[in-house]
Scaffold this motif. Structure first.
Motif, mmCIF file in Angstrom:
data_model
loop_
_atom_site.group_PDB
_atom_site.id
_atom_site.type_symbol
_atom_site.label_atom_id
_atom_site.label_comp_id
_atom_site.label_asym_id
_atom_site.label_seq_id
_atom_site.Cartn_x
_atom_site.Cartn_y
_atom_site.Cartn_z
ATOM 1 N N THR A 1 0.850 -1.186 0.000
ATOM 2 C CA THR A 1 0.000 0.000 0.000
ATOM 3 C C THR A 1 0.885 1.235 0.000
ATOM 4 O OG1 THR A 1 -1.670 -1.180 1.274
ATOM 5 C CG2 THR A 1 -1.860 1.209 1.180
ATOM 6 N N PHE A 2 0.657 2.113 -0.949
ATOM 7 C CA PHE A 2 1.460 3.329 -1.040
ATOM 8 C C PHE A 2 0.789 4.472 -0.283
ATOM 9 C CE2 PHE A 2 2.999 0.863 -4.556
ATOM 10 C CZ PHE A 2 4.349 1.176 -4.610
ATOM 11 N N HIS A 3 1.599 5.305 0.328
ATOM 12 C CA HIS A 3 1.119 6.484 1.040
ATOM 13 C C HIS A 3 1.876 7.693 0.531
ATOM 14 C CE1 HIS A 3 -1.112 4.071 3.982
ATOM 15 N NE2 HIS A 3 -0.088 3.233 3.895
ATOM 16 N N ASN A 4 1.154 8.714 0.149
ATOM 17 C CA ASN A 4 1.755 9.955 -0.361
ATOM 18 C C ASN A 4 2.600 9.721 -1.608
ATOM 19 O OD1 ASN A 4 0.691 11.351 1.903
ATOM 20 N ND2 ASN A 4 2.473 10.716 3.119
ATOM 21 N N GLY A 5 2.341 8.619 -2.276
ATOM 22 C CA GLY A 5 3.047 8.325 -3.506
ATOM 23 C C GLY A 5 4.480 7.862 -3.323
ATOM 24 N N VAL A 6 4.953 7.781 -2.093
ATOM 25 C CA VAL A 6 6.362 7.435 -1.862
ATOM 26 C C VAL A 6 6.483 6.255 -0.910
ATOM 27 C CG1 VAL A 6 8.597 8.240 -1.062
ATOM 28 C CG2 VAL A 6 7.069 9.806 -2.288
ATOM 29 N N SER A 7 6.085 6.475 0.340
ATOM 30 C CA SER A 7 6.257 5.442 1.354
ATOM 31 C C SER A 7 5.255 4.311 1.133
ATOM 32 C CB SER A 7 6.084 6.045 2.749
ATOM 33 O OG SER A 7 4.789 6.584 2.906
ATOM 34 N N PHE A 8 5.555 3.167 1.696
ATOM 35 C CA PHE A 8 4.655 2.042 1.550
ATOM 36 C C PHE A 8 4.720 1.186 2.793
ATOM 37 C CE2 PHE A 8 7.553 -1.517 1.048
ATOM 38 C CZ PHE A 8 8.738 -0.890 0.678
ATOM 39 N N ARG A 9 3.737 0.352 2.948
ATOM 40 C CA ARG A 9 3.728 -0.618 4.031
ATOM 41 C C ARG A 9 3.134 -1.908 3.485
ATOM 42 N NH1 ARG A 9 -1.483 -0.975 6.318
ATOM 43 N NH2 ARG A 9 -2.914 0.651 5.588
ATOM 44 N N ASN A 10 3.505 -3.008 4.072
ATOM 45 C CA ASN A 10 2.932 -4.293 3.685
ATOM 46 C C ASN A 10 1.735 -4.598 4.569
ATOM 47 O OD1 ASN A 10 4.769 -5.127 1.605
ATOM 48 N ND2 ASN A 10 6.312 -5.377 3.205
ATOM 49 N N ASP A 11 0.677 -5.051 3.964
ATOM 50 C CA ASP A 11 -0.530 -5.374 4.699
ATOM 51 C C ASP A 11 -1.004 -6.743 4.242
ATOM 52 O OD1 ASP A 11 -2.583 -5.121 6.454
ATOM 53 O OD2 ASP A 11 -3.626 -3.520 5.386
ATOM 54 N N TRP A 12 -1.850 -7.359 5.047
ATOM 55 C CA TRP A 12 -2.353 -8.690 4.730
ATOM 56 C C TRP A 12 -3.715 -8.600 4.056
ATOM 57 C CZ3 TRP A 12 0.839 -12.540 4.818
ATOM 58 C CH2 TRP A 12 1.897 -12.556 5.723
ATOM 59 N N PHE A 13 -3.899 -9.445 3.051
ATOM 60 C CA PHE A 13 -5.233 -9.683 2.517
ATOM 61 C C PHE A 13 -5.623 -11.097 2.887
ATOM 62 C CE2 PHE A 13 -7.926 -11.740 -0.609
ATOM 63 C CZ PHE A 13 -9.027 -10.886 -0.630
ATOM 64 N N GLU A 14 -6.785 -11.248 3.481
ATOM 65 C CA GLU A 14 -7.347 -12.565 3.774
ATOM 66 C C GLU A 14 -8.805 -12.532 3.354
ATOM 67 O OE1 GLU A 14 -6.518 -12.476 7.986
ATOM 68 O OE2 GLU A 14 -5.069 -14.085 7.764
ATOM 69 N N ARG A 15 -9.172 -13.459 2.521
ATOM 70 C CA ARG A 15 -10.567 -13.529 2.097
ATOM 71 C C ARG A 15 -11.417 -13.969 3.280
ATOM 72 N NH1 ARG A 15 -12.800 -17.523 -2.668
ATOM 73 N NH2 ARG A 15 -14.907 -16.712 -2.803
ATOM 74 N N GLN A 16 -12.481 -13.250 3.543
ATOM 75 C CA GLN A 16 -13.317 -13.513 4.711
ATOM 76 C C GLN A 16 -14.526 -14.374 4.321
ATOM 77 O OE1 GLN A 16 -12.298 -12.322 7.875
ATOM 78 N NE2 GLN A 16 -10.498 -11.926 6.612
ATOM 79 N N TYR A 17 -14.649 -15.530 4.946
ATOM 80 C CA TYR A 17 -15.802 -16.398 4.754
ATOM 81 C C TYR A 17 -16.694 -16.284 5.977
ATOM 82 C CZ TYR A 17 -12.665 -18.752 1.470
ATOM 83 O OH TYR A 17 -11.792 -19.045 0.470
ATOM 84 N N ILE A 18 -17.883 -15.784 5.808
ATOM 85 C CA ILE A 18 -18.798 -15.707 6.945
ATOM 86 C C ILE A 18 -19.568 -17.002 7.112
ATOM 87 C CG2 ILE A 18 -19.019 -13.198 6.838
ATOM 88 C CD1 ILE A 18 -21.638 -13.601 5.310
#
Length: 220
Positions: A114-131
């Motif tokens: 995920t980019f922030h301000n077009g420069v910095s970034f962070r790694n985040d998790w995607f997990e598909r949610q099954y209800i």
């Protein structure tokens, strides 16, 4: 250091079973012809995400083989996200990477940038949610890994998903039809199904302790 039982097999119904506990994690519900998606990680200094976690975000889908078709098996997942977490997540299984890999296989967990301000970034998790159980996907086997490692095969999943990253805002009755009902896809032409299956995930990792090897045989 772990048991040699950590693999999947097809039972007589074509369901996918995790060998160690003989749990059906994906139930076969049909098959369709679908477009072949040529999926690889992006080359260059941003190719590998997750650092020492060695999970790779699929950020480049190059459909160089557009117009090439293959057969995909439609599977319905048998566990909810919470059930899968309790049963297979790393924190619940004594740091067993194979069981943690089962959790990845069920929830499509991977890291995204995920980019922030077009420069910095962070790694985040995607997990598909099954209800609830029954969320479907189309699985296709590939003879390469998403990181282009020749010694590992991969399984690609095409699926419809309208939930946001960690909530269910998109789970409307209209959207749930495409996420949970295989009859929407059965008997349809690829030009229709490709449009509906709006997500792609790749399951392989040549640098973790597990990857895919396709071979004939039985659970015995």
């Amino acid at each position: 250091q772990f048991k040699a039982l950590d693999y999947y097999y097809f039972n007589e119904n074509g369901d996918i079973v995790y060998k160690e506990d003989n749990t059906i994690i994906k139930k076969f519900v049909g098959a369709i012809i679908t477009e072949y998606r040529d999926v690889h990680t992006q080359r260059g200094h941003r190719a590998n995400f997750g650092f020492n976690d060695n999970r790779r975000a699929i950020i480049s889908i190059t459909w160089n083989k557009k117009g090439v078709y293959t057969v995909g098996a439609i599977y319905a997942n048998t566990l909810t996200t919470e059930e899968a977490k309790k049963k297979y997540h790393w924190d619940s299984t004594g740091n067993n990477p194979f069981k943690d890999g089962v959790y990845d296989f069920i929830t499509y967990r991977h890291q995204v940038e995920t980019f922030h301000n077009g420069v910095s970034f962070r790694n985040d998790w995607f997990e598909r949610q099954y209800i609830n159980p029954g969320f479907i996907e189309v699985l296709v086997m590939y003879d390469y890994s998403n990181d282009d490692f020749s010694g590992a095969a991969s399984v690609h999943s095409y699926y419809a998903y309208y939930g946001e990253r960690h909530n269910h805002n998109g789970f409307t009755p209209e959207n749930m039809l495409y996420m949970t009902n295989q009859n929407v896809y059965l008997g349809q032409r690829p030009i229709y199904t490709t449009k509906q299956l709006n997500h792609t995930a790749v399951f392989t990792d040549s640098f973790r302790d597990w990857c895919y090897l396709f071979m004939p045989g039985s659970k015995n």
